[in-house]
Design a protein around this motif. Structure first.
Motif, PDB file in Angstrom:
ATOM      1  N   LEU A  90       0.816  -1.212   0.000  1.00 29.28           N
ATOM      2  CA  LEU A  90       0.000   0.000   0.000  1.00 29.28           C
ATOM      3  C   LEU A  90       0.851   1.264   0.000  1.00 29.28           C
ATOM      4  O   LEU A  90       0.468   2.277  -0.563  1.00 29.28           O
ATOM      5  N   GLY A  91       2.005   1.205   0.649  1.00 28.41           N
ATOM      6  CA  GLY A  91       2.866   2.378   0.733  1.00 28.41           C
ATOM      7  C   GLY A  91       2.309   3.378   1.735  1.00 28.41           C
ATOM      8  O   GLY A  91       1.208   3.254   2.258  1.00 28.41           O
ATOM      9  N   GLU A  92       3.099   4.390   2.009  1.00 29.42           N
ATOM     10  CA  GLU A  92       2.690   5.449   2.926  1.00 29.42           C
ATOM     11  C   GLU A  92       1.821   6.463   2.180  1.00 29.42           C
ATOM     12  O   GLU A  92       2.161   6.917   1.096  1.00 29.42           O
ATOM     13  N   VAL A  93       0.711   6.814   2.764  1.00 34.41           N
ATOM     14  CA  VAL A  93      -0.174   7.821   2.194  1.00 34.41           C
ATOM     15  C   VAL A  93       0.136   9.130   2.904  1.00 34.41           C
ATOM     16  O   VAL A  93      -0.119   9.287   4.096  1.00 34.41           O
ATOM     17  N   ALA A  94       0.709  10.077   2.174  1.00 41.40           N
ATOM     18  CA  ALA A  94       1.184  11.310   2.788  1.00 41.40           C
ATOM     19  C   ALA A  94       0.041  12.252   3.162  1.00 41.40           C
ATOM     20  O   ALA A  94       0.106  12.944   4.160  1.00 41.40           O
ATOM     21  N   ASP A  95      -1.001  12.291   2.352  1.00 44.42           N
ATOM     22  CA  ASP A  95      -2.055  13.273   2.583  1.00 44.42           C
ATOM     23  C   ASP A  95      -3.266  12.698   3.313  1.00 44.42           C
ATOM     24  O   ASP A  95      -4.344  13.247   3.257  1.00 44.42           O
ATOM     25  N   GLN A  96      -3.077  11.599   4.006  1.00 48.95           N
ATOM     26  CA  GLN A  96      -4.180  10.986   4.736  1.00 48.95           C
ATOM     27  C   GLN A  96      -4.472  11.816   5.990  1.00 48.95           C
ATOM     28  O   GLN A  96      -3.606  12.021   6.825  1.00 48.95           O
ATOM     29  N   PRO A  97      -5.702  12.306   6.124  1.00 50.02           N
ATOM     30  CA  PRO A  97      -6.015  13.135   7.294  1.00 50.02           C
ATOM     31  C   PRO A  97      -6.154  12.272   8.540  1.00 50.02           C
ATOM     32  O   PRO A  97      -6.639  11.145   8.487  1.00 50.02           O
ATOM     33  N   ARG A  98      -5.705  12.809   9.662  1.00 46.96           N
ATOM     34  CA  ARG A  98      -5.863  12.127  10.943  1.00 46.96           C
ATOM     35  C   ARG A  98      -7.264  12.389  11.467  1.00 46.96           C
ATOM     36  O   ARG A  98      -7.817  13.467  11.253  1.00 46.96           O
ATOM     37  N   PRO A  99      -7.842  11.427  12.163  1.00 42.74           N
ATOM     38  CA  PRO A  99      -9.158  11.670  12.752  1.00 42.74           C
ATOM     39  C   PRO A  99      -9.084  12.793  13.788  1.00 42.74           C
ATOM     40  O   PRO A  99      -8.052  13.015  14.405  1.00 42.74           O
ATOM     41  N   ALA A 100     -10.196  13.472  13.958  1.00 44.96           N
ATOM     42  CA  ALA A 100     -10.242  14.556  14.932  1.00 44.96           C
ATOM     43  C   ALA A 100     -10.053  14.006  16.341  1.00 44.96           C
ATOM     44  O   ALA A 100     -10.265  12.820  16.606  1.00 44.96           O
ATOM     45  N   VAL A 101      -9.673  14.877  17.254  1.00 45.35           N
ATOM     46  CA  VAL A 101      -9.434  14.469  18.639  1.00 45.35           C
ATOM     47  C   VAL A 101     -10.708  13.900  19.254  1.00 45.35           C
ATOM     48  O   VAL A 101     -10.665  12.900  19.983  1.00 45.35           O
ATOM     49  N   ALA A 102     -11.840  14.503  18.953  1.00 42.29           N
ATOM     50  CA  ALA A 102     -13.105  14.015  19.506  1.00 42.29           C
ATOM     51  C   ALA A 102     -13.394  12.595  19.021  1.00 42.29           C
ATOM     52  O   ALA A 102     -13.852  11.747  19.798  1.00 42.29           O
ATOM     53  N   MET A 103     -13.133  12.332  17.756  1.00 43.47           N
ATOM     54  CA  MET A 103     -13.360  10.988  17.212  1.00 43.47           C
ATOM     55  C   MET A 103     -12.429   9.981  17.874  1.00 43.47           C
ATOM     56  O   MET A 103     -12.840   8.868  18.217  1.00 43.47           O
ATOM     57  N   ARG A 104     -11.170  10.340  18.062  1.00 41.92           N
ATOM     58  CA  ARG A 104     -10.234   9.435  18.727  1.00 41.92           C
ATOM     59  C   ARG A 104     -10.648   9.187  20.169  1.00 41.92           C
ATOM     60  O   ARG A 104     -10.502   8.078  20.686  1.00 41.92           O
ATOM     61  N   LEU A 105     -11.190  10.203  20.822  1.00 38.02           N
ATOM     62  CA  LEU A 105     -11.657  10.039  22.193  1.00 38.02           C
ATOM     63  C   LEU A 105     -12.860   9.092  22.248  1.00 38.02           C
ATOM     64  O   LEU A 105     -12.937   8.215  23.118  1.00 38.02           O
TER      65      LEU A 105
END
Length: 121
Positions: A82-97
């Motif tokens: 798959l390789g590294e996806v550079a522009d993949q957005p991280r989930p918001a802090v609320a979603m991670r919580l």
């Protein structure tokens, strides 16, 4: 030569438990796929050692072979393809919580079920 007292073998459980907790936390926070896969493999080996400390050799061997070895190989292969996806957005802090709280709830439910089993289970 005098006989030296042997240390209590249970003293190995505290560093092992701390290593499992620290590695699990690091696995959830690392942003790189390859690092997470390598950490997952190390985590599986530590879990296998924990199973040995609990006296379940068959579960320890299965965890080491399948959980660490085979799954680590499969995940490394998938991460390489798959390789590294550079522009993949991280989930918001609320979603991670929310995800963390759901995982905590599942863990608490599993612990309640296991602790509620009859003694000679």
């Amino acid at each position: 030569m005098p006989d030296l007292p042997l240390p209590d073998p249970r003293m190995a459980d505290v560093p092992l438990g701390l290593a499992l907790l620290v590695l699990a936390l690091w696995l959830t926070l690392t942003p790189r796929d390859r690092s997470a896969v390598i950490g997952f493999t190390a985590y599986g080996l530590l879990v296998a050692i924990a199973w040995v400390r609990l006296g379940s050799m068959d579960v320890a061997l299965t965890e080491a072979a399948l959980g660490s070895g085979l799954m680590g190989l499969l995940l490394l292969t998938a991460a390489a393809r798959l390789g590294e996806v550079a522009d993949q957005p991280r989930p918001a802090v609320a979603m991670r919580l929310v995800i963390g709280l759901l995982c905590l709830g599942v863990t608490a439910a599993l612990a309640a079920v296991v602790l509620g089993l009859p003694s000679p289970a």
